[in-house]
Design a protein around this motif. Structure first.
Motif: not given
Lengths: 154, 154
Positions: B98-99, B117-129
């Motif tokens: 992001l930076w 544009s999606i919320d960060k915590t959702l991206i993080i969870k998506a990548v990990q899942d």
DNA sequence: TAATATTGCTATTAAATTAAAAGTAAAAAT
DNA sequence: ATTTTTACTTTTAATTTAATAGCAATATTA
């Protein structure tokens, strides 16, 4: 101004600038510990060599993560302040702190970090607001000078 | 196993391990691009030298960010997988992305990153899942072997 | 005002790390 | 059986880092 980047990947490009052992510690000192001078940063626990600090400050200025100014009353001392780009590294700093705290206890005695149970976005906002109020608010662009005569905490 | 850390600061300690130009790129390749072998990581855009890659993989294994295994049917090829500690770096990787995307466009042509544009915590969870489903689900601790015969996407 | 100390560096040199390239052994594929 | 692939290691050169000393300008103290 192009060949210093290994690829177009934003992660890789970010690492091309702040991906080393010292740069983010300098940002930490400025952002979290509110350090503003070469001397103050030199005096950190991790003992950065002056030649490295000088090189890093030059480079951070080049990429506009920090800018240099002076106090009205002191002709010698340089005051280094974070720009928006530089303050934008706050989430990265916070995530490093959280990760180090949770994952390195078995390898090193990690200092307690207080308030880690609070929501992350609140911590990030708190750190940035604090930097703004305690440090940046003294920056007057009228004369391009850092004015500590505005009395506030810190 | 103590003197390799410059201080007790969690940020400093995290940087003592992943604070260089290559380590987080290796993690990116594994976590985001689902790369699992020395060869696959060697073939990245940024062209890491084999000596450096070997040293980093050894070090990541030492600090338990990754572990090494094999496929049942291939005696030669090593399969490198992320541990929980390693997957815990996901927020840092995302924040770097992001930076870099927001702050380096003026210095380098940064590849488009979709879904920012999606919320960060959702991206993080998506990548990990996604890493878990596509890569880690094939890890069977019964035989300490990586089993790709479980048919799933990727 | 004069002497001393501080600051923000630069210069120097040594040590360590990184990069590039080639090489190698075991295993896999043809 | 031969060739190719994989996962490295080795070697050497280049670059970076680290440690120390030095220095000029300014600030502070006597």
């Amino acid at each position: 101004m192009k060949k210093e980047f290994r690829s177009g990947c934003p992660i890789s490009s970010a690492l091309d600038i702040v991906g080393d052992k010292w740069t983010l510690l300098i940002i930490r000192d400025m952002l979290v510990k509110h350090k503003k001078t070469f001397k103050a940063i030199s005096d950190s626990d991790e003992k950065i060599a002056p030649s490295i600090l000088a090189a890093r400050l030059r480079m951070l200025e080049l990429y506009k993560l920090i800018f240099k100014t002076k106090r009205i009353e002191n002709k010698k001392e340089n005051i280094y302040l974070l720009t928006e780009k530089g303050m934008g590294l706050t989430p990265i700093i916070i995530e490093f702190s959280l990760w180090g705290n949770s994952n390195l206890q078995e390898f090193n005695d990690i200092d307690a970090v207080d308030g880690l149970s609070i929501d992350k976005t609140l911590i990030i906002k708190a750190v940035q607001d604090s930097y703004y109020a305690a440090v940046l608010s003294r920056w007057r662009s009228a004369s391009n000078i850092y004015d500590e005569s505005i009395i506030l905490g810190d």
